[in-house]
Design a protein around this motif. Structure first.
Motif, mmCIF file in Angstrom:
data_model
loop_
_atom_site.group_PDB
_atom_site.id
_atom_site.type_symbol
_atom_site.label_atom_id
_atom_site.label_comp_id
_atom_site.label_asym_id
_atom_site.label_seq_id
_atom_site.Cartn_x
_atom_site.Cartn_y
_atom_site.Cartn_z
ATOM 1 N N UNK A 1 18.795 -84.739 -33.390
ATOM 2 C CA UNK A 1 17.563 -85.122 -33.857
ATOM 3 C C UNK A 1 17.536 -86.626 -34.400
ATOM 4 N N UNK A 2 18.692 -86.730 -35.254
ATOM 5 C CA UNK A 2 19.120 -87.932 -35.909
ATOM 6 C C UNK A 2 19.046 -89.022 -34.930
ATOM 7 N N UNK A 3 19.964 -88.789 -33.763
ATOM 8 C CA UNK A 3 20.077 -89.484 -32.864
ATOM 9 C C UNK A 3 18.891 -89.761 -32.027
ATOM 10 N N UNK A 4 18.093 -88.842 -31.858
ATOM 11 C CA UNK A 4 16.568 -89.015 -30.969
ATOM 12 C C UNK A 4 15.866 -89.954 -31.676
ATOM 13 N N UNK A 5 15.788 -89.910 -33.051
ATOM 14 C CA UNK A 5 14.665 -90.270 -33.964
ATOM 15 C C UNK A 5 15.267 -91.929 -34.172
ATOM 16 N N UNK A 6 16.517 -92.116 -34.146
ATOM 17 C CA UNK A 6 17.087 -93.332 -34.434
ATOM 18 C C UNK A 6 17.115 -94.271 -33.353
ATOM 19 N N UNK A 7 17.177 -93.833 -32.001
ATOM 20 C CA UNK A 7 17.109 -94.485 -30.794
ATOM 21 C C UNK A 7 15.722 -94.558 -30.425
ATOM 22 N N UNK A 8 15.041 -95.600 -30.594
ATOM 23 C CA UNK A 8 13.680 -95.723 -30.042
ATOM 24 C C UNK A 8 13.648 -96.951 -28.878
ATOM 25 N N UNK A 9 12.495 -96.966 -28.257
ATOM 26 C CA UNK A 9 12.395 -97.962 -27.173
ATOM 27 C C UNK A 9 12.506 -99.550 -27.743
ATOM 28 N N UNK A 10 13.590 -100.233 -27.347
ATOM 29 C CA UNK A 10 13.783 -101.648 -27.758
ATOM 30 C C UNK A 10 12.475 -102.439 -27.369
ATOM 31 N N UNK A 11 12.284 -103.423 -28.232
ATOM 32 C CA UNK A 11 11.473 -104.546 -27.930
ATOM 33 C C UNK A 11 12.198 -105.371 -26.935
ATOM 34 N N UNK A 12 11.414 -106.350 -26.480
ATOM 35 C CA UNK A 12 12.101 -107.279 -25.360
ATOM 36 C C UNK A 12 13.215 -108.162 -25.784
ATOM 37 N N UNK A 13 14.297 -107.687 -25.331
ATOM 38 C CA UNK A 13 15.627 -108.699 -25.822
ATOM 39 C C UNK A 13 16.208 -109.139 -24.736
ATOM 40 N N UNK A 14 16.551 -110.346 -24.613
ATOM 41 C CA UNK A 14 17.301 -110.949 -23.405
ATOM 42 C C UNK A 14 18.433 -110.090 -22.925
ATOM 43 N N UNK A 15 18.715 -109.933 -21.785
ATOM 44 C CA UNK A 15 20.010 -109.133 -21.165
ATOM 45 C C UNK A 15 21.193 -109.828 -21.800
ATOM 46 N N UNK A 16 21.970 -109.143 -22.409
ATOM 47 C CA UNK A 16 23.282 -109.810 -23.007
ATOM 48 C C UNK A 16 24.396 -108.577 -22.627
ATOM 49 N N UNK A 17 25.377 -108.947 -21.852
ATOM 50 C CA UNK A 17 26.430 -107.991 -21.344
ATOM 51 C C UNK A 17 27.538 -108.098 -22.728
ATOM 52 N N UNK A 18 27.840 -106.893 -23.268
ATOM 53 C CA UNK A 18 28.721 -106.938 -24.111
ATOM 54 C C UNK A 18 29.643 -105.677 -23.782
ATOM 55 N N UNK A 19 30.813 -105.747 -24.285
ATOM 56 C CA UNK A 19 31.786 -104.791 -23.742
ATOM 57 C C UNK A 19 31.934 -103.525 -24.957
ATOM 58 N N UNK A 20 30.976 -102.574 -24.506
ATOM 59 C CA UNK A 20 30.865 -101.352 -25.613
ATOM 60 C C UNK A 20 32.055 -100.339 -25.602
ATOM 61 N N UNK A 21 32.468 -100.135 -24.536
ATOM 62 C CA UNK A 21 33.753 -99.033 -24.324
ATOM 63 C C UNK A 21 34.556 -99.330 -25.243
ATOM 64 N N UNK A 22 35.125 -98.325 -25.836
ATOM 65 C CA UNK A 22 35.991 -98.287 -26.935
ATOM 66 C C UNK A 22 35.843 -98.630 -28.308
ATOM 67 N N UNK A 23 34.271 -98.580 -28.259
ATOM 68 C CA UNK A 23 33.549 -99.148 -29.702
ATOM 69 C C UNK A 23 32.955 -97.866 -30.307
ATOM 70 N N UNK A 24 32.556 -97.786 -31.416
ATOM 71 C CA UNK A 24 31.936 -96.815 -32.215
ATOM 72 C C UNK A 24 30.518 -97.297 -32.840
ATOM 73 N N UNK A 25 29.550 -96.670 -32.532
ATOM 74 C CA UNK A 25 28.297 -97.025 -33.209
ATOM 75 C C UNK A 25 28.099 -95.978 -34.072
ATOM 76 N N UNK A 26 28.143 -96.334 -35.331
ATOM 77 C CA UNK A 26 27.646 -95.397 -36.552
ATOM 78 C C UNK A 26 26.170 -95.863 -36.758
ATOM 79 N N UNK A 27 25.227 -94.665 -37.040
ATOM 80 C CA UNK A 27 24.059 -94.317 -37.345
ATOM 81 C C UNK A 27 23.771 -93.694 -38.446
ATOM 82 N N UNK A 28 23.341 -94.515 -39.504
ATOM 83 C CA UNK A 28 22.977 -93.839 -40.979
ATOM 84 C C UNK A 28 21.769 -93.654 -41.108
ATOM 85 N N UNK A 29 21.214 -92.506 -41.437
ATOM 86 C CA UNK A 29 19.954 -92.439 -41.903
ATOM 87 C C UNK A 29 19.908 -91.324 -43.234
#
Length: 128
Positions: free
Chosen positions: A6-34
């Motif tokens: 539920x925390x993840x679902x509530x934290x991840x909303x629909x993004x506003x318009x952002x320009x596409x930017x390719x970043x290498x996320x494999x091997x990274x960790x995204x911490x979501x604090x709520x």
């Protein structure tokens, strides 16, 4: 575990318009604090992720980049109906070490991007 989903679902909303930017996320960790605590999403090679909360494993699924957003879908365990869909968040222009804030229906959320690998499973002891 459902609380972590539920925390993840509530934290991840629909993004506003952002320009596409390719970043290498494999091997990274995204911490979501709520207000519900911390959820850590370990982004693996090949588009899989493993999520962990303070209580341990919180699920796994698949991730992808789309239009400057990180989009994630839980596959294990089967999420409740309100979370049984892809959730996206803006990530364009973010680098390891960055933190940024957002809000959801349940209050403030802080995201931070770091390097890291999922915790190793407990060692299996073999008896001789």
């Amino acid at each position: 575990m459902r609380a972590a989903l539920l925390v993840l679902g509530l934290a991840l909303g629909t993004p506003p318009g952002f320009a596409a930017a390719e970043v290498d996320l494999a091997g990274k960790v995204l911490h979501i604090d709520s207000t519900s605590g911390r959820l850590s999403m370990f982004l693996l090679q090949g588009g899989a992720f493993e999520a962990f909360s303070a209580k341990g494993p919180a699920g796994s699924g698949v991730w992808r980049l789309a239009n400057g957003a990180l989009c994630a879908t839980y596959t294990q365990p089967k999420p409740p109906p309100q979370l049984d869909r892809e959730h996206c968040m803006p990530i364009a222009g973010r680098n390891v070490g960055d933190s940024w804030a957002s809000t959801s229906r349940n209050g403030a959320i802080t995201y931070s991007l770091a390097t890291g690998a999922p915790p190793a499973p407990p060692a299996v002891r073999t008896w001789m």
